[in-house]
Each structure stands twice: as C-alpha cells, then as structure tokens.
Design an enzyme around this catalytic site. Structure first.
Site, mmCIF file in Angstrom:
data_model
loop_
_atom_site.group_PDB
_atom_site.id
_atom_site.type_symbol
_atom_site.label_atom_id
_atom_site.label_comp_id
_atom_site.label_asym_id
_atom_site.label_seq_id
_atom_site.Cartn_x
_atom_site.Cartn_y
_atom_site.Cartn_z
ATOM 1 C CD GLU A 60 -10.202 -8.854 -5.250
ATOM 2 O OE1 GLU A 60 -9.149 -8.208 -5.350
ATOM 3 O OE2 GLU A 60 -11.074 -8.578 -4.415
ATOM 4 C CG ASP A 114 -6.006 -9.647 -3.818
ATOM 5 O OD1 ASP A 114 -5.030 -10.062 -3.170
ATOM 6 O OD2 ASP A 114 -6.761 -8.756 -3.400
ATOM 7 C CG HIS A 121 -2.067 -1.080 0.748
ATOM 8 N ND1 HIS A 121 -1.869 -2.424 0.994
ATOM 9 C CD2 HIS A 121 -3.199 -0.989 0.029
ATOM 10 C CE1 HIS A 121 -2.876 -3.094 0.481
ATOM 11 N NE2 HIS A 121 -3.701 -2.254 -0.110
ATOM 12 C CB CYS A 157 -9.719 -1.594 -10.441
ATOM 13 S SG CYS A 157 -10.196 -3.011 -9.460
HETATM 14 C C1 PEP Z 1 -6.521 -5.956 -6.580
HETATM 15 O O1 PEP Z 1 -6.477 -6.955 -5.852
HETATM 16 O O2 PEP Z 1 -6.037 -5.917 -7.732
HETATM 17 C C2 PEP Z 1 -7.182 -4.728 -6.120
HETATM 18 C C3 PEP Z 1 -7.396 -3.724 -6.931
HETATM 19 O O3 PEP Z 1 -7.531 -4.643 -4.798
HETATM 20 P P1 PEP Z 1 -6.495 -4.403 -3.584
HETATM 21 O O4 PEP Z 1 -5.165 -4.050 -4.193
HETATM 22 O O5 PEP Z 1 -7.053 -3.309 -2.753
HETATM 23 O O6 PEP Z 1 -6.517 -5.730 -2.913
HETATM 24 MG MG MG Z 2 -7.742 -7.075 -4.112
#
Ligand code: PEP
Ligand code: MG
Length: 555
Positions: A430, A454, A188, A501
């Site tokens: 995902e 994911d 993150h 995304c």
């Molecule tokens: C992903 O898993 O690609 C996603 C966009 O969600 P996060 O990164 O918040 O798990």
């Molecule tokens: Mg995710």
C-alpha cells in the site's frame, strides 16, 4: 418534497426516519437551584438505564470477546450500585441543589481522585472506570446515547462524519442507511455501509437541516439522492427501484455455492473484508470464500484501554472457528492516521498519514505487537489463520517482523501452547516503496495483498479522507494500475500469490483488468461477493487480455 444530492458510496435504496447522530459535547450542564425531588428521580431513572445498558454490553462482550472483557461492564455495574457513590450523588442533589448531571460529574471527579491516590495499582486504575461509567449516566441524563442511536425503530443515520472509533460502537441493527455531511468514499463510514450492504451517501454538506429530524426520507446510494417528504411519483419510483434491487439480489443469490471461475476456466479467490467478528454472519450469508482482510483495529478502537492478549485471542479464535477452516487473513494493528485511540497517547502530527501509524507503531512499541502476535498464534490452532502486516515500506521491516514472529512462536512453544504448524505471513502493498521493492519483498513472505485505498493516496499524493479531492483521488489512474502490474509480476516471479483488499477490488469495471494482471484473490465487502462472482463468471479472460496490457503500458 425536498431533494438533496450527495455522493453515493454504497448502493441501494432505503427509507426510514431521519436520525441525527448525537455526540457528547464533553460539557456538563450545571445548575445550583434545581428541584431535589425531580433531580433525584432523574438520577435514579438514568442509573437504572445505565445498569441495563451495562448488562447488555456484558452479554455482548461475553459472546464476542470473552469473560475478561465482559468483566469491565460488571465492574461498572458494581460502581453504579455502590452505596457510597449513590449517597454522594444524592447528597449533592439534596444538599447543594445541584442538577443530576452536575452531581454525577462532581462525584465522579471526587471518586476518581480518591482512587488515583491509592497505593494499590489496581485501585488506581479504577479512576478511569468511575469516570467512564459516570459519563455514561451523564450521557443518558443529557440525552446522548452510547452507541449513537436512541430509537426503537431502524433509522437513516445522519452525521457530519463518523470517526472509526464511533462506527465500531454503533448499534448496527438500528441502521437502514447513512447520510454524512462530509467524508470520502474511503471513509470508514462508507466501508462499514458496504460491509453491511446498506446505502450510504456522503458529502451532502449543510443541506440536511436539523428540522428534518424524524421525517421519513429516501436515500438512493447509487445516485446519491436524498429525498425528504417524497411526493407520490418519487415514492413510487424509488420503491420500484428498491423492488428491482431485491429481485436482482435474488438472482445473485442463485450464484451461491458456484465457483468464481471465468468462461475459460480461470479461477479467482473471492474473499471478504471484515472489521468485526459480527461481520462473519454477512460473510457466510454471501458465500465468501475466506477472509482476505480482518481489520483488527476494532479491538483497539472500541475500548478505553489496550485489549488484553486473552480478549484478542478469543476474537481471533471465534473468527477462525466460524470460518470453518477457510483462510482468515488477520491484519495486525493499523492504528494512527485517521484511526485514533486516545489511550495510545500518540503525539499530534502535522502529517499523520505519513507518521507513526500501523507497523511503525508495532515496531516502536514491541510489547503491543507481541501481545497481538501471541493471540494470533494461539488462535492459529483453531482454524486457518494467516497474518498480514500493514504499511510496509522496507525489506528490513519485514525481516524484523519475521524475527519477532519467530521469537513469539518459540516462546509459546516453550509454554506448551498449541499452534498451527505453519502460519502464512503476508504484507500489504500500500505504499509506492513496497511496489518498487516488491521483487525483494516477495522473497520474504507468503503473499501480497494490495491496499488500493492507501496505495492510491500515496501514489497520487492525495489525502484519501479529503472532502474535495474526489476528482484527484483516482484509483483507476494508470500509475496505480501499473503499480498493481509490477507487484503482481514480482509476486508471481517469486512463486507467491497476490490479492487486492482495497475498495478497488469490488469495482467490476476493472475485474477484467485484474484478471489480465493475474490477480489471484479479490477481497471485498461481503455484499460485493456475489456481484463480483457474477462479473467473473461472465468473462473470458483471453478476449481482451493483450489489449488491456498493451494499453496499460502505452497510456
Ligand atoms: C487499503 O489501504 O486499501 C486497505 C485495505 O486498508 P485500510 O483501508 O484499512 O487502510
Ligand atoms: Mg491501508
């Protein structure tokens, strides 16, 4: 001059003083023969600083999430101003010759116990507040800064790694770049850096020494280079590179207002990923076409308790209004795995990425889910909100979600609450299971959005947080791309749209592949919108389409 190399995960050159992120150790220094005069003054100065911080936090919360959240900070101010509290601390300093940290900490324990033993549940809940505000004062006394950065000027922030709950609380106006010892490109910290459009380098290990603190350092987020005490030649090279980046940015700025359309007239929606209502500034500045992923976790990670329905409503409403009718896809709570909030009281798990996370929490604790859905439907009256659900693996989950959504809508309608006539519901693709079931799932929802972060982790069985797994964590792996194709084909067969995304959406080396697969939307960090638009506009989607699809199936 010292040069260190890590892995660049967010492009750009920056330079500034190096600042190490301070984390509270949880231990309070204790001394029983302190000088009372000195300690009284230290306490008073720290108390004043805390009052000022709380005043600023009150204002920030008022602007971003509304009065109900802001009141918490007002309550904390009142506690610090309470004569009994102040006298207790002073008494321990003067009577027992305690240092200020220990006197505040002991007072917090006494007051918390007193509150916890009261009959009134409201007063019982104040036990956590008195501990919280006291730890703020102890933090100030021991040099630990809430929000992580105690500097008047912006800095290059160094840390071992930052937890999501730490990144959401950072004072972002103070950060020029990130360098972390560990971490992965999908951590993150990396995602935050890309959202902010600032350079970030991960995985420098123990090469960054404490004695470098305060020195001016250069970071190059493209090459992963960190330079301390740069010599003239290096300084010239990197400042020149920075000027070139600025010039390129100016060129890209000219694409604002232009369509995301290929040479042969195929258009793609380019939306933005955000983690906080503040990020809307960056979305608007970069001409994002909508919000493709609002990670609503920030609301849950920044506090010490569940956000109320009202707090959530104000945050979602703010985003919907600021986006002025453009689509805003809000993902419901995706907590668990790497995103932990202690107050959820989740059990320790051996395999948290496969444990009770995201939609699994919502379906096991419907009261949390319903409060978020109520806030989302209420906010739908103020813009074009769509709701998206993470970590789906089964059709029954989606049917259960839809049943809960219907109940929430009916409940709100019965209360006479205004809502949009129709709120699109989508799911994140995902997990491999969601891909394999995408023909059935597509019949249940309005859209798909592929979470490649994911999806790569679960498809390749590689931990996305793993420090030494980069070689194996390959989002370009044909298995991942074939999954994308399968989900896209099934989405289109059912007449719904599909987006990406995950971080892969911004990878312009794959834009042509995404076009060949028929991906309808790409949701990326705000800073990636214009480079992506540039890539789309320079492509003819017909040129390599058949070759790309053939290769994908034959590789
Ligand atoms: C992903 O898993 O690609 C996603 C966009 O969600 P996060 O990164 O918040 O798990
Ligand atoms: Mg995710």
């Amino acid at each position: 001059m010292i040069t260190i190399t890590g892995k660049g995960v967010s492009n750009g050159v920056a330079f500034g003083p190096l600042y190490f992120y301070h984390r509270a150790s949880g231990e309070v220094a204790r001394c029983t023969d302190a000088d009372p005069a000195v300690e009284l003054e230290r306490f008073e100065t720290a108390r004043k600083t805390a009052m000022e911080q709380l005043g600023a936090l009150y204002q920030k919360a008022m602007d971003e999430v509304g009065e109900e959240a802001a009141i918490l900070f007002e309550t904390h101010q009142m506690m610090l101003d309470d004569a009994d509290y102040v006298e207790s601390v002073q008494g321990l300093i003067e009577g027992d010759h305690l240092n200020a940290e220990a006197a505040v900490s002991d007072t917090a324990e006494q007051f918390a116990e007193m509150f916890a033993n009261m009959d009134d549940t409201y007063m019982q809940a104040r036990a956590a507040d008195v501990k919280d505000v006291s730890s703020r004062v102890v933090g100030i006394l021991s040099g630990v800064v809430q929000g992580g950065i105690d500097s008047d000027v912006p800095v290059i922030l160094a840390a071992d790694d930052l937890a999501p709950s730490e990144t959401v609380q950072l004072d972002k106006s103070k950060i020029l770049g990130f360098v972390t010892a560990g971490g992965s490109g999908n951590s993150h910290t990396a995602i935050l850096a890309r959202t902010m459009g600032i350079p970030a380098i991960i995985g420098v290990g123990d090469q960054l020494k404490a004695e470098f603190a305060g020195k001016e350092i250069f970071v190059d987020g493209q090459t992963g280079e960190v330079v301390i005490d740069a010599n003239d030649a290096t300084r010239d090279r990197l400042t020149h590179k920075q000027s070139k980046e600025r010039a390129l940015k100016e060129l890209l700025d000219q694409l604002k207002g232009k369509p995301n359309e290929t040479v042969d007239g195929k258009s793609v929606m380019v939306y933005c990923n955000i983690g906080n209502p503040d990020d809307i500034d960056a979305v608007l500045a970069n001409d994002g076409g909508g919000i493709g992923l609002f990670r609503s976790e920030f609301l849950y990670l920044q506090g010490n308790d569940y956000p109320t329905e009202e707090e959530q409503f104000i945050a979602y409403k703010t985003v919907a209004e600021r986006m002025g009718g453009k689509r805003v896809i809000i993902r419901t709570l995706d907590i668990g795995a790497d995103k932990q909030a202690d107050y959820f009281g989740l059990d320790h798990e051996e395999n948290p990425a496969m444990g009770l996370r995201a939609i699994r929490i919502c379906l096991t604790r419907p009261e949390i889910f319903k409060s978020q859905l109520r806030a989302l439907y209420r906010a739908s009256a103020y813009g074009k909100i769509a709701i998206m659900f993470p970590m789906i693996t089964s059709v029954w989950e989606v049917q259960e979600i839809k049943r809960i959504c219907k109940n929430v809508r009916e409940e709100l309608a019965a209360e006479g609450v205004a809502m949009a006539d129709y709120v699109e519901l989508g799911i994140m693709i995902e997990t491999p299971s969601a891909v394999m079931m995408s023909d059935r799932l597509a019949k249940e929802v309005d859209f798909f959005s592929v979470g490649t972060n994911d999806l790569t982790q679960y498809t390749l069985a590689v931990d996305r947080q793993g420090n030494n797994l980069d070689k194996f964590y390959d989002s370009h792996h044909p298995a991942v791309l074939r999954m994308l194709k399968m989900a896209a084909d099934n989405a289109h067969a059912a007449g719904i749209w599909i987006g990406i995304c995950g971080e892969l959406g911004a990878d312009t080396s794959l834009t042509e592949t995404f076009l060949a697969l028929g991906i309808d939307e790409l949701s990326v960090s705000p800073s990636a919108v214009l480079p992506l638009r540039n890539a789309i506009r320079s492509l003819d989607s017909r040129t390599n389409r058949d070759k790309i699809l053939d290769e994908l199936l034959s590789c």
